[in-house]
Design an enzyme around this catalytic site. Sequence first.
Site, PDB file in Angstrom:
ATOM      1  N   GLY A 146     -36.839   7.561   4.793  1.00 15.43           N
ATOM      2  CA  GLY A 146     -37.811   7.588   3.695  1.00 15.43           C
ATOM      3  C   GLY A 146     -39.044   6.734   3.957  1.00 15.43           C
ATOM      4  N   HIS A 147     -39.961   6.752   2.994  1.00 14.15           N
ATOM      5  CA  HIS A 147     -41.216   6.011   3.157  1.00 14.15           C
ATOM      6  C   HIS A 147     -40.994   4.497   3.084  1.00 14.15           C
ATOM      7  CE1 HIS A 147     -42.137   6.678  -1.440  1.00 14.15           C
ATOM      8  NE2 HIS A 147     -40.950   6.183  -1.259  1.00 14.15           N
ATOM      9  N   ASN A 148     -41.790   3.777   3.843  1.00 17.42           N
ATOM     10  CA  ASN A 148     -41.802   2.298   3.855  1.00 17.42           C
ATOM     11  C   ASN A 148     -40.541   1.686   4.463  1.00 17.42           C
ATOM     12  OD1 ASN A 148     -44.118   2.715   2.270  1.00 17.42           O
ATOM     13  ND2 ASN A 148     -42.928   2.586   0.390  1.00 17.42           N
TER      14      ASN A 148
END
Lengths: 328, 328, 328
Positions: free
Chosen positions: B228-230
């Site tokens: 996922g993001h980050n």
Amino acid sequence: MDGSVVGDASAAVRGVAPLDRASVEELSFLASGKYVPLFERSRAGVVLLPEALVGTPGSARARVVVREPYEAMLRVLPSLYPARDEPAAIHATVAIGRGARIGDGVSIGAHAVIEEGAELGDGVRVGPLCVVGRGVRVGARSQLFPGVTLYPGTTLGQRVIVHAGARVGSDGFGYVYRDGEHRKIPHVGQCIVEDDVEIGANTTIDRGSIDDTVIGAGTKIDNLVHVGHNVRLGRLCLVMAQVGISGSVRVGDGVILAGQAGIGGHLTIGDGARIAGQAGVFGDVPPGESWSGYPARPHREALRAQAALFRLSGLIGRIERLLERDTE
Amino acid sequence: MDGSVVGDASAAVRGVAPLDRASVEELSFLASGKYVPLFERSRAGVVLLPEALVGTPGSARARVVVREPYEAMLRVLPSLYPARDEPAAIHATVAIGRGARIGDGVSIGAHAVIEEGAELGDGVRVGPLCVVGRGVRVGARSQLFPGVTLYPGTTLGQRVIVHAGARVGSDGFGYVYRDGEHRKIPHVGQCIVEDDVEIGANTTIDRGSIDDTVIGAGTKIDNLVHVGHNVRLGRLCLVMAQVGISGSVRVGDGVILAGQAGIGGHLTIGDGARIAGQAGVFGDVPPGESWSGYPARPHREALRAQAALFRLSGLIGRIERLLERDTE
Amino acid sequence: MDGSVVGDASAAVRGVAPLDRASVEELSFLASGKYVPLFERSRAGVVLLPEALVGTPGSARARVVVREPYEAMLRVLPSLYPARDEPAAIHATVAIGRGARIGDGVSIGAHAVIEEGAELGDGVRVGPLCVVGRGVRVGARSQLFPGVTLYPGTTLGQRVIVHAGARVGSDGFGYVYRDGEHRKIPHVGQCIVEDDVEIGANTTIDRGSIDDTVIGAGTKIDNLVHVGHNVRLGRLCLVMAQVGISGSVRVGDGVILAGQAGIGGHLTIGDGARIAGQAGVFGDVPPGESWSGYPARPHREALRAQAALFRLSGLIGRIERLLERDTE
């Protein structure tokens, strides 16, 4: 169709649809009493139904009495939706490598890439934007949907169907940790897909490291499935969406792996076994058994344990108090 | 190879294969006594085996005594299967945008797309049908297999390998619910993949929203993994097939995430932790610990709970009766 | 932005970044006291922060006091990162079939394939290497990222976003076992994706067999999700990464399915229900309920059962001894 017609025997249809969406030019089916309300409001021109429901009120011009309406519907589909007889053609934009051999009646879509030495059997259809890797063999009448990649080292049998975005023959996940890094193990094995296999969209099947990965004849694999290196999948298996099969697993014939199930590395799943959805299998499964749960156990044991757990849930406080008083 | 040869020291081989498939021109290995029956029937010309098994009857022309046959086999692979020394070439059909910079010795396969301002370091190999997005930088000697997409905002280090169909730098899954709709959060962060990372087929790695997504050097990611993001993944991790890592998770160095494990959002997994296959992690995992189960717990606790559950399963009826009689 | 400025009101920024990476020309935000140490060392030129933290020491040229710094940051993003106003262009390498209809202001990237009879509404953007199948309709202002496949039988509404490698409208997994083989059920249904849906990278959505697959307006689907044939997903749902929805499932409006959850075939998930990460749902879920676990149960029950199990774990030995002594 064998059914007897009640109503206008000349009513013609041009397609099929479910009861609630069918038009007067479409065929539908009433499989059980549960759907009578849909039937009553349906605009379908012709409806397949069982003897017991033939008197249900409704506006269909014709009713056809059959034993199994859904099965009958499936049998009639090919005549209403004949396979498109597309002329075999190789699009002008296809890149074909040296020494590639293209059989008779082969179709290849736009921007596909057939690498050097690849062989496409008679009647093979390759969708747009596919890559058939160096030296790969694709058996007669197999079909690749758009965007498929077949890595070098892959062989497909006859009448194999590969859906969009599937990757077959990719490097397995194998490393040896040495001198502070994960060193990649070369993958010099093959990926052999036998006749009549179907592979779902965006599924990945790794080729073998030294051994081969083999998918047995007639086995069907759904979307987003992962098959690790050196796996041997038997014949006529059904592998549902998002199943993961770790490296070097042996799966027998006629096995059913339901959605999101995972099989740990180097295990053996016997012929005819059934693994429930999301089951996590960490040990061998004997032939013919049904397993479920995490970690997976024989299905009856898993059910019993779940039931015991939920009964325990209401009793644990009383058990603790009882043990406190139990001073022995 | 350091081993001593027993038999015909002049026996030559052209490839490797498992005992049951090797021909007289192939090298195989006998790793343990378990495989002696295969060895006895094997047609392999040369077999690597340990001292203890050198006397096993069989037809191999030569036996080579080594301490670790499988390891020895891996060491010999590169000489039998040298990396193909393909000439660097940019296929005539490649679409290259304005301002793209292509290093020395770069290969680009048919129908690939290099968007404006992208930079490919020396010796980079881009497979057919890849997209290297606007402004993306790919470090020296990295390799993209067919059909990879690198979104704008992605940077790959050196010697990175990306398998077919992987998508790197895609928009994260972020919305704010307002005025009756899920409004998309812009993703203006980067996706930074450090040196020597390998990314499996059809894996997806989102770029950051405001922060960045970072994959640490030397980490290996299998097929169909979601990052996922980050997310910050440390160095030298092993992330097996179908693992899911939710947004903003921090994973330390040397962590192993086994197949289908899932890590909930914003959690921290400490250095050297090991997460079992299919584990569902809903809390932070301290460094060096092994966790399993759903919800995941330290592995010993999870095993103890599973064992207790299956013992309970046969006792729950008696416990209920005991509590019924317990009138206090 | 409505906030009041403390410091140099003329300080200008060119982008946003997290506190620890922002430069003097970038905007950042301090959401809570937890990040004060990062703020103190930050080089960010301008920082959004709440009233309570406005006095924190640090070198930012300007501080902007706002009620919700992160929300304020999201609101300011569009002005700092305006959507690129790329000129509409159809790349010279695009293959367009007979009878395809291309609206005004449509962009199509290199090596894309628009098959015969497909229709692209006004302002549609099709990325490189996409396939828009025979007769597919794509509504106005929808966007396909690179490498998307839309099978024939697919319809996209307006403003739909489809990420790289997603496959929409693929054949469902349906077979009838007869005469020693799994015979494929033809899929003559549609795949209907309504307005404002977003579909993640490498996700797969099958079209209907006889019925249709429908994705309701405003629903957002993450990466690597599987949606089986005949599924009806409601409006404004959030479906997170690697979720699997089996065939013929009905999902209501506003449902949240967290990562890796699996829904068994033919089930109904009521409006507003929430399914936890990795939950395995084997029964209908009433509207508004939160379920978790495997097999999934109402979340409170699942938590209670888990807690009871871990309490049991330390007691099972004593329980067994107690039952042994219990001679009744």
